[in-house]
Design a protein around this motif. Structure first.
Motif, PDB file in Angstrom:
ATOM      1  N   PRO A  84     -10.358   5.291  -7.599  1.00 52.58           N
ATOM      2  CA  PRO A  84      -8.907   4.876  -7.208  1.00 52.58           C
ATOM      3  C   PRO A  84      -7.862   4.577  -8.291  1.00 52.58           C
ATOM      4  O   PRO A  84      -6.570   4.468  -8.137  1.00 52.58           O
ATOM      5  N   GLU A  85      -8.154   4.512  -9.617  1.00 50.12           N
ATOM      6  CA  GLU A  85      -7.417   3.991 -10.483  1.00 50.12           C
ATOM      7  C   GLU A  85      -6.396   4.924 -10.684  1.00 50.12           C
ATOM      8  O   GLU A  85      -5.179   4.579 -10.627  1.00 50.12           O
ATOM      9  N   VAL A 144      -3.527  -0.692 -15.400  1.00 48.44           N
ATOM     10  CA  VAL A 144      -4.003  -0.781 -13.990  1.00 48.44           C
ATOM     11  C   VAL A 144      -5.333  -1.664 -13.978  1.00 48.44           C
ATOM     12  O   VAL A 144      -6.075  -1.487 -14.808  1.00 48.44           O
ATOM     13  N   LEU A 145      -5.283  -2.700 -13.247  1.00 47.64           N
ATOM     14  CA  LEU A 145      -6.252  -3.552 -12.955  1.00 47.64           C
ATOM     15  C   LEU A 145      -6.826  -3.391 -11.367  1.00 47.64           C
ATOM     16  O   LEU A 145      -6.049  -3.381 -10.524  1.00 47.64           O
ATOM     17  N   VAL A 146      -7.975  -2.774 -11.469  1.00 47.34           N
ATOM     18  CA  VAL A 146      -8.784  -2.556 -10.092  1.00 47.34           C
ATOM     19  C   VAL A 146     -10.025  -3.570  -9.866  1.00 47.34           C
ATOM     20  O   VAL A 146     -10.815  -3.760 -10.640  1.00 47.34           O
ATOM     21  N   ASP A 152     -15.322  -0.569   1.064  1.00 47.67           N
ATOM     22  CA  ASP A 152     -14.422   0.718   1.371  1.00 47.67           C
ATOM     23  C   ASP A 152     -12.795   0.035   0.924  1.00 47.67           C
ATOM     24  O   ASP A 152     -11.873   0.717   1.466  1.00 47.67           O
ATOM     25  N   VAL A 153     -12.734  -1.104   0.291  1.00 49.45           N
ATOM     26  CA  VAL A 153     -11.524  -1.381  -0.024  1.00 49.45           C
ATOM     27  C   VAL A 153     -11.143  -1.816  -1.654  1.00 49.45           C
ATOM     28  O   VAL A 153     -12.132  -1.958  -2.172  1.00 49.45           O
ATOM     29  N   VAL A 154     -10.042  -1.245  -2.037  1.00 50.39           N
ATOM     30  CA  VAL A 154      -9.724  -1.684  -3.418  1.00 50.39           C
ATOM     31  C   VAL A 154      -8.506  -2.219  -3.411  1.00 50.39           C
ATOM     32  O   VAL A 154      -7.645  -2.187  -2.858  1.00 50.39           O
ATOM     33  N   GLU A 155      -8.298  -3.339  -4.373  1.00 48.13           N
ATOM     34  CA  GLU A 155      -6.988  -3.991  -4.397  1.00 48.13           C
ATOM     35  C   GLU A 155      -6.583  -3.595  -5.912  1.00 48.13           C
ATOM     36  O   GLU A 155      -7.566  -3.708  -6.800  1.00 48.13           O
ATOM     37  N   ALA A 156      -5.550  -3.333  -6.212  1.00 52.48           N
ATOM     38  CA  ALA A 156      -5.056  -3.144  -7.724  1.00 52.48           C
ATOM     39  C   ALA A 156      -3.979  -3.772  -8.096  1.00 52.48           C
ATOM     40  O   ALA A 156      -3.171  -4.023  -7.203  1.00 52.48           O
ATOM     41  N   ALA A 157      -3.772  -3.953  -9.307  1.00 52.27           N
ATOM     42  CA  ALA A 157      -2.416  -4.587  -9.881  1.00 52.27           C
ATOM     43  C   ALA A 157      -1.939  -3.614 -10.901  1.00 52.27           C
ATOM     44  O   ALA A 157      -2.697  -3.034 -11.713  1.00 52.27           O
ATOM     45  N   VAL A 158      -0.530  -3.100 -10.816  1.00 61.92           N
ATOM     46  CA  VAL A 158      -0.217  -1.853 -11.864  1.00 61.92           C
ATOM     47  C   VAL A 158       0.989  -2.497 -12.497  1.00 61.92           C
ATOM     48  O   VAL A 158       1.869  -3.213 -11.764  1.00 61.92           O
ATOM     49  N   ALA A 169       3.217  -4.366  -9.569  1.00 58.93           N
ATOM     50  CA  ALA A 169       3.103  -3.852  -8.382  1.00 58.93           C
ATOM     51  C   ALA A 169       1.542  -4.300  -8.028  1.00 58.93           C
ATOM     52  O   ALA A 169       0.777  -4.076  -9.032  1.00 58.93           O
ATOM     53  N   ALA A 170       1.236  -4.458  -7.008  1.00 60.74           N
ATOM     54  CA  ALA A 170       0.275  -4.893  -6.197  1.00 60.74           C
ATOM     55  C   ALA A 170      -0.041  -3.992  -4.950  1.00 60.74           C
ATOM     56  O   ALA A 170       0.990  -3.854  -4.226  1.00 60.74           O
ATOM     57  N   LEU A 171      -1.330  -3.506  -4.728  1.00 60.66           N
ATOM     58  CA  LEU A 171      -1.339  -2.654  -3.680  1.00 60.66           C
ATOM     59  C   LEU A 171      -2.998  -2.674  -3.139  1.00 60.66           C
ATOM     60  O   LEU A 171      -4.040  -3.038  -4.085  1.00 60.66           O
TER      61      LEU A 171
END
Length: 188
Positions: A84-85, A144-146, A152-158, A169-171
């Protein structure tokens, strides 16, 4: 000098049978009389365009009313999905370009849920009204921090450099039907 050519008669052996024609429908003729002067003008709302690829929201394994279980979204394990990164980095760059007015939001429709797409589209329209159209440089991902809170879930800060400013950004991505989908997106 006479030449005799043996002409072969054409046969209908190769002819394709004609398909039956559909039945005719009787349709009323449109109204053709002009409206009276001073009559109120009938305003029609533009047609609503349905979003393609919108999946119903499933919370706690329960489907909303009226959703057929055969077409309901199915969670997909992280192990069967791509890394996902790079996807997070690419989606945030694309979203920043949508906000800048250099990319149409419709290009992200496949990757965003309906709520996220509508929010991004609304924010892009507001941004364009405020600043107008101007030249934009391409956004560059700095970091990118994942994290994976669930299978089945990924949270990331970009962190993205957007011209002269740096944005965070956070997604949140969820594995649904064999691919990642953005279910939450915040861009500062």
């Amino acid at each position: 000098m006479s030449t005799s050519s043996a002409a072969t008669p054409l046969t209908d052996d190769l002819a394709v049978p004609a398909a039956p024609l559909p039945a005719l429908r009787v349709v009323p003729a449109p109204r053709s009389e002009p409206k009276a002067l001073g009559a109120p003008v009938e305003r029609r709302r533009p047609p609503v365009i349905a979003l393609q690829g919108v999946l119903p929201l499933v919370l706690d394994g329960r489907l909303p009313r009226g959703v057929d279980p055969a077409v309901a979204p199915r969670p997909t394990a992280s192990s069967s999905l791509p890394d996902p990164e790079p996807l997070c980095a690419g989606l945030v760059v694309a979203a920043v370009e949508v906000l800048a007015g250099t990319r149409p939001a419709a290009q992200l429709l496949r990757w965003l849920t309906a709520d996220v797409y509508a929010g991004l589209q609304q924010r892009a329209a507001l941004a364009q009204r405020v600043r107008g159209r101007r030249r934009h440089t391409r956004a560059v991902v700095r970091r990118v921090l994942v994290s994976c809170p669930r299978d089945d879930v990924v949270e990331a800060a970009v962190v993205v450099r957007d011209g002269e400013r740096v944005r965070a950004a956070a997604l949140r991505l969820e594995g649904v039907d064999g691919r990642w989908r953005v279910t939450a997106l915040q861009i500062g």
